[in-house]
Motif scaffolding. Structure first.
Motif, PDB file in Angstrom:
ATOM      1  N   PHE A  16     -14.191  -5.290  32.011  1.00 13.38           N
ATOM      2  CA  PHE A  16     -13.516  -4.840  33.224  1.00 13.38           C
ATOM      3  C   PHE A  16     -14.383  -3.850  33.999  1.00 13.38           C
ATOM      4  O   PHE A  16     -14.388  -3.867  35.242  1.00 13.38           O
ATOM      5  CB  PHE A  16     -12.171  -4.201  32.869  1.00 13.38           C
ATOM      6  N   ILE A  17     -15.117  -2.988  33.299  1.00 16.50           N
ATOM      7  CA  ILE A  17     -15.986  -2.036  33.988  1.00 16.50           C
ATOM      8  C   ILE A  17     -17.101  -2.761  34.731  1.00 16.50           C
ATOM      9  O   ILE A  17     -17.382  -2.481  35.910  1.00 16.50           O
ATOM     10  CB  ILE A  17     -16.567  -1.032  32.979  1.00 16.50           C
ATOM     11  N   VAL A  18     -17.730  -3.715  34.058  1.00 15.34           N
ATOM     12  CA  VAL A  18     -18.822  -4.461  34.686  1.00 15.34           C
ATOM     13  C   VAL A  18     -18.306  -5.301  35.842  1.00 15.34           C
ATOM     14  O   VAL A  18     -18.926  -5.367  36.921  1.00 15.34           O
ATOM     15  CB  VAL A  18     -19.531  -5.344  33.637  1.00 15.34           C
ATOM     16  N   TYR A  19     -17.146  -5.927  35.644  1.00 22.76           N
ATOM     17  CA  TYR A  19     -16.580  -6.751  36.714  1.00 22.76           C
ATOM     18  C   TYR A  19     -16.214  -5.911  37.933  1.00 22.76           C
ATOM     19  O   TYR A  19     -16.525  -6.279  39.071  1.00 22.76           O
ATOM     20  CB  TYR A  19     -15.345  -7.488  36.195  1.00 22.76           C
ATOM     21  N   GLY A  20     -15.538  -4.766  37.697  1.00 22.83           N
ATOM     22  CA  GLY A  20     -15.091  -3.949  38.820  1.00 22.83           C
ATOM     23  C   GLY A  20     -16.224  -3.260  39.550  1.00 22.83           C
ATOM     24  O   GLY A  20     -16.307  -3.305  40.792  1.00 22.83           O
ATOM     25  N   ALA A  21     -17.119  -2.615  38.784  1.00 21.25           N
ATOM     26  CA  ALA A  21     -18.184  -1.828  39.409  1.00 21.25           C
ATOM     27  C   ALA A  21     -19.376  -2.679  39.826  1.00 21.25           C
ATOM     28  O   ALA A  21     -20.027  -2.392  40.839  1.00 21.25           O
ATOM     29  CB  ALA A  21     -18.650  -0.725  38.458  1.00 21.25           C
ATOM     30  N   GLY A  22     -19.682  -3.718  39.058  1.00 15.64           N
ATOM     31  CA  GLY A  22     -20.888  -4.493  39.335  1.00 15.64           C
ATOM     32  C   GLY A  22     -20.668  -5.761  40.122  1.00 15.64           C
ATOM     33  O   GLY A  22     -21.622  -6.276  40.733  1.00 15.64           O
ATOM     34  N   CYS A  23     -19.446  -6.283  40.137  1.00 16.04           N
ATOM     35  CA  CYS A  23     -19.190  -7.558  40.822  1.00 16.04           C
ATOM     36  C   CYS A  23     -18.242  -7.389  42.024  1.00 16.04           C
ATOM     37  O   CYS A  23     -18.610  -7.681  43.158  1.00 16.04           O
ATOM     38  CB  CYS A  23     -18.617  -8.569  39.838  1.00 16.04           C
ATOM     39  N   TYR A  24     -17.022  -6.919  41.739  1.00 15.24           N
ATOM     40  CA  TYR A  24     -16.021  -6.907  42.806  1.00 15.24           C
ATOM     41  C   TYR A  24     -16.329  -5.868  43.873  1.00 15.24           C
ATOM     42  O   TYR A  24     -16.175  -6.148  45.069  1.00 15.24           O
ATOM     43  CB  TYR A  24     -14.633  -6.648  42.228  1.00 15.24           C
ATOM     44  N   ARG A  25     -16.742  -4.678  43.466  1.00 17.98           N
ATOM     45  CA  ARG A  25     -16.999  -3.634  44.461  1.00 17.98           C
ATOM     46  C   ARG A  25     -18.097  -4.024  45.447  1.00 17.98           C
ATOM     47  O   ARG A  25     -17.903  -3.874  46.669  1.00 17.98           O
ATOM     48  CB  ARG A  25     -17.344  -2.318  43.762  1.00 17.98           C
ATOM     49  N   PRO A  26     -19.272  -4.524  45.016  1.00 21.65           N
ATOM     50  CA  PRO A  26     -20.275  -4.943  46.006  1.00 21.65           C
ATOM     51  C   PRO A  26     -19.776  -6.065  46.909  1.00 21.65           C
ATOM     52  O   PRO A  26     -20.058  -6.066  48.113  1.00 21.65           O
ATOM     53  CB  PRO A  26     -21.455  -5.389  45.140  1.00 21.65           C
ATOM     54  N   TRP A  27     -19.036  -7.021  46.316  1.00 22.57           N
ATOM     55  CA  TRP A  27     -18.533  -8.125  47.150  1.00 22.57           C
ATOM     56  C   TRP A  27     -17.569  -7.615  48.199  1.00 22.57           C
ATOM     57  O   TRP A  27     -17.649  -7.993  49.371  1.00 22.57           O
ATOM     58  CB  TRP A  27     -17.826  -9.152  46.267  1.00 22.57           C
TER      59      TRP A  27
END
Length: 292
Positions: free
Chosen positions: A254-265
């Motif tokens: 969840f940390i990687v998805y939220g900070a590394g994927c969803y936030r930049p998108w």
């Protein structure tokens, strides 16, 4: 048979250690109900053999159900917390129940009281103190004024609002972790979050530098991850080590998805929307100028 099953209540885990299947009374009961291998059986084809087969199947089903209850309800639960909750359920109005609950959950209780008192007496009063120099009457928060001149007030307001936004979620996670995993482990996560959150408010009210705020933000996130990891490890039907590894993997995902994927998108999405709206506004102004 007498002596075939003995509940060894004295051989309990150490203080605040974790229950697992072998340390629960339900699991011991399930082992007693299931018939041992190599038990004497009547000759095949007789009425006694048929009756014995039905009894064995029924005992195995009961034992399996008890083991499922063990995995779902008693996995990774602190001994003191279980005793306190049992006493509280049996006699919720008794002095013994309240003392047992307070003794087992003293750290989450203490952190809850401190956090609520600090929020009311410091974070909320700080917003009122920041209103006075600007003569901002309730419920106004500076609408229509110059935002740069309101920065000190806005910092105090955001420090309070940020605590409200994240406080309820962490308190729920901390108490769920205390009930399902361990009050001590939940209290450790609570110490990280409450300490970081209180320091974050003091720092944010005097400066908005990201480097200064990260000192207090990282412990808050760590406390949240630990609390959620404790909840997940208590419900994942694996061995203690496997459940902890799986819970850690879920939290990291969840940390990687939220900070590394969803936030930049989402940042790029908002930027594209802003550019589109700015383009429409510029074209509208150009058309109005040509008409004039």
């Amino acid at each position: 048979k007498p002596g075939a099953c003995a509940f060894n209540r004295s051989a309990r885990p150490s203080s605040f250690s974790l229950h697992w299947r072998e340390s629960t009374i339900i699991h011991q009961l399930s082992l007693c109900i299931q018939p041992p291998l190599g038990a004497m059986a009547p000759r095949p084809g007789t009425f006694a053999a048929t009756r014995r087969k039905v009894q064995v199947r029924g005992q195995v089903k009961i034992g399996a159900k008890l083991q499922i209850l063990t995995l779902l309800g008693a996995a990774a639960t602190a001994v003191e917390a279980a005793d306190a909750l049992e006493t509280l359920v049996v006699a919720p109005d008794s002095e013994t129940a309240r003392e047992a609950f307070a003794s087992a959950f003293w750290l989450p209780l203490l952190l809850t009281a401190i956090m609520v008192l600090h929020f009311v007496s410091v974070d909320t009063f700080a917003v009122g103190a920041a209103r006075t120099p600007y003569k901002l009457m309730y419920p106004f928060t500076g609408e229509g004024g110059d935002a740069k001149k309101l920065v000190p007030f806005l910092r105090a307001l955001r420090a309070q609002q940020n605590t409200v936004e994240q406080g309820w979620a962490f308190m729920v996670a901390m108490w769920a972790c205390a009930f399902s995993c361990s009050p001590t482990f939940a209290g450790i996560a609570g110490c990280l979050w409450c300490g970081g959150r209180i320091g974050y408010g003091y720092a944010y009210r005097v400066t908005s530098k990201v480097s200064r705020l990260l000192i207090f933000t990282i412990p808050c996130y760590l406390g949240q991850v630990l609390a959620c990891g404790g909840i997940l490890s208590s419900i994942i039907p694996l061995s203690p080590l496997g459940a902890r590894l799986a819970a850690g993997f879920i939290c990291v995902f969840f940390i990687v998805y939220g900070a590394g994927c969803y936030r930049p998108w989402y940042q790029n999405f908002v930027k594209a929307e802003k550019d589109k709206l700015d383009g429409v506004e510029e074209s509208t102004e150009t058309n109005e100028g040509s008409v004039e």
